[in-house]
Scaffold this motif. Structure first.
Motif, PDB file in Angstrom:
ATOM      1  N   GLN A 176      65.912  31.816  65.595  1.00 15.04           N
ATOM      2  CA  GLN A 176      67.284  32.102  65.991  1.00 15.04           C
ATOM      3  C   GLN A 176      68.058  30.836  66.321  1.00 15.04           C
ATOM      4  N   ALA A 177      67.387  29.794  66.786  1.00  9.54           N
ATOM      5  CA  ALA A 177      68.088  28.533  67.049  1.00  9.54           C
ATOM      6  C   ALA A 177      68.655  27.939  65.761  1.00  9.54           C
ATOM      7  N   SER A 178      67.890  28.003  64.687  1.00  9.83           N
ATOM      8  CA  SER A 178      68.392  27.472  63.405  1.00  9.83           C
ATOM      9  C   SER A 178      69.573  28.286  62.911  1.00  9.83           C
ATOM     10  N   MET A 179      69.488  29.611  63.026  1.00  9.57           N
ATOM     11  CA  MET A 179      70.593  30.463  62.602  1.00  9.57           C
ATOM     12  C   MET A 179      71.824  30.234  63.475  1.00  9.57           C
ATOM     13  N   ARG A 180      71.608  30.115  64.773  1.00 14.60           N
ATOM     14  CA  ARG A 180      72.718  29.907  65.695  1.00 14.60           C
ATOM     15  C   ARG A 180      73.451  28.611  65.362  1.00 14.60           C
ATOM     16  N   GLY A 181      72.688  27.525  65.119  1.00 11.21           N
ATOM     17  CA  GLY A 181      73.312  26.257  64.790  1.00 11.21           C
ATOM     18  C   GLY A 181      74.152  26.353  63.525  1.00 11.21           C
ATOM     19  N   ALA A 182      73.618  27.026  62.500  1.00 10.14           N
ATOM     20  CA  ALA A 182      74.358  27.153  61.238  1.00 10.14           C
ATOM     21  C   ALA A 182      75.596  28.014  61.395  1.00 10.14           C
ATOM     22  N   LEU A 183      75.478  29.154  62.042  1.00  8.54           N
ATOM     23  CA  LEU A 183      76.595  30.091  62.151  1.00  8.54           C
ATOM     24  C   LEU A 183      77.711  29.543  63.031  1.00  8.54           C
ATOM     25  N   GLU A 184      77.358  28.919  64.139  1.00  5.43           N
ATOM     26  CA  GLU A 184      78.390  28.390  65.021  1.00  5.43           C
ATOM     27  C   GLU A 184      79.109  27.196  64.404  1.00  5.43           C
ATOM     28  N   ALA A 185      78.495  26.556  63.411  1.00  8.43           N
ATOM     29  CA  ALA A 185      79.132  25.455  62.694  1.00  8.43           C
ATOM     30  C   ALA A 185      79.859  25.947  61.446  1.00  8.43           C
ATOM     31  N   GLY A 186      79.952  27.259  61.271  1.00  4.33           N
ATOM     32  CA  GLY A 186      80.682  27.815  60.132  1.00  4.33           C
ATOM     33  C   GLY A 186      79.874  27.968  58.880  1.00  4.33           C
ATOM     34  N   GLY A 187      78.544  27.841  58.951  1.00 10.62           N
ATOM     35  CA  GLY A 187      77.700  27.952  57.765  1.00 10.62           C
ATOM     36  C   GLY A 187      77.208  29.367  57.520  1.00 10.62           C
ATOM     37  N   THR A 188      76.232  29.491  56.635  1.00  9.77           N
ATOM     38  CA  THR A 188      75.663  30.784  56.285  1.00  9.77           C
ATOM     39  C   THR A 188      74.186  30.812  56.643  1.00  9.77           C
TER      40      THR A 188
END
Length: 395
Positions: A176-188
């Protein structure tokens, strides 16, 4: 993703899916993946399709199948039409789509890489085309230090800046940390869940990225299925198959889902290059994975470097994971973060409009202060750590 089911897909679901509609146990003697695989091969050999088992002349075909799967068992499973309609209605009200191996939208990466081991059914929620974009699989334990979680978030931010999808198992901790970092930075991001897809799809914390096309959650198990160690182990290969490369952040030695999935890739499947974290305190699990052939993570400092790691065929000077490479020490000192530079964005196969700028992502380094221009990491109550149902069998 269309909610209409083809006749082929209906038969595959009737034969293999639990079709849970409030009950938490399978409803019949379902075909195992191996049994369905043999049946599918037989049907192909006699130039028939699964949907033909529901036609008016199905009796003759069922008799032909007797040598592969017991005909009475097939008839019992095919008689669950009403239960299927109930299950489909439940999935639709929760915005869950279903795709089977007979459907064109089924992820090509899974078919091409896993072949007969690709799951016959996938359940999902969110933007299905993300599953075809490749990207970086980020893998690690559920129990991780705050430093490792912050490091992992910055990996996700760097992936977002490079317009590369983060693929994970969706469990708390590293996933979830990897997903959180990507999503909060506007990624997928793509989460390959081992359980509780229905609960994750209804979680209000996932609502915004699901609706905005940033996130897809998918599982090869019934949306109501609870956690099962065997299921968690089996879905590991799906995470690797969806990515271009994998990075193992942390792993116990000889136990847990992270270790099992990584060793399966290194010794058997070899679907993608497997990297291990090369900065900070390197535990024995990561050291042994490198001894088995995993590569030390080269710590890319910008978007272009990350893309070259994920797609080395685009850079003739890059050594691929099948070529010999000089061994690098795992216990290297942690360097100071490089000067932050503005990364030039590279085209992606699938990219939704970011909700906010990814900013200038500096090299993710452990135990150092985050550079001023690095996207801030929101640690307290983050949306992706709240879903406890999406778990895996990590050490």
């Amino acid at each position: 993703m269309s909610t209409a089911l083809s006749q082929d897909s209906q038969v595959i679901l009737l034969l293999t899916a639990p079709l849970m509609t409030g009950r938490m146990e399978p409803s019949a003697d379902l075909l195992t993946p191996g049994e369905y695989g043999r049946l599918a091969v037989f049907l192909h050999e006699v130039q028939r399709s699964p949907g033909d088992l529901l036609t008016a002349d199905a009796d003759g075909l069922l008799r032909q199948c007797q040598g592969v799967v017991d005909g009475d068992r097939l008839r019992k499973l095919l008689g669950r039409g009403f239960l299927l309609s109930q299950a489909v209605e439940r999935w639709q009200t929760r915005a869950i789509w279903v795709v089977t191996s007979a459907d064109a939208p089924y992820p090509h990466r899974l078919k091409e890489r896993l072949k007969e081991n690709a799951p016959a059914v996938l359940y999902g929620c969110g933007d299905a085309p993300i599953l075809e974009t490749g990207g970086l699989a980020v893998i690690g334990s559920r129990s991780a230090t705050p430093e490792l979680l912050a490091y992992t978030e910055r990996i996700g931010q760097l992936a977002a800046n490079a317009q590369q999808t983060v693929v994970s198992g969706g469990a708390r901790g590293i996933d979830q940390a990897s997903m959180r970092g990507a999503l909060e930075a506007g990624g997928t991001a793509a989460g390959m869940l081992a359980d509780s897809l229905e609960r994750a799809a209804l979680n209000r914390e996932y609502r915004s990225p699901l609706m905005e096309g940033q996130l897809v959650l998918v599982s090869s198990y019934d949306p109501m299925a609870g956690f099962n160690v065997g299921n968690a182990m089996q879905r590991n290969k799906l995470i690797y198959a969806l990515a271009d490369a994998a990075l193992v952040i942390s792993s116990d030695y000889q136990k847990g889902g992270t270790w099992a999935g990584a060793t399966e890739q290194l010794t058997k499947l070899r679907l993608v290059p497997v990297f291990v974290r090369s900065q900070g305190d390197i535990e024995k699990g990561l050291q042994e994975l490198q001894n088995m052939g995993a590569l030390p993570w080269p710590n890319p400092s910008n978007a272009e470097d990350l893309v070259r790691i994920l797609r080395p065929e685009q850079d003739p000077t890059t050594t691929t994971h099948n070529e010999e490479q000089a061994p690098a020490p795992v216990h290297e000192s942690i360097p100071e973060p490089p000067a932050t530079t503005k990364a030039k964005l590279v085209p992606a196969k699938h990219r939704s409009k970011p909700r906010k700028s990814a900013g200038d992502i500096a090299e993710p380094t452990l135990f150092d202060a985050v550079p001023e221009k690095t996207v801030s990491n929101k640690r307290a109550t983050t949306r992706h750590e709240k879903t406890e149902g999406t778990t895996n069998a990590d050490g």
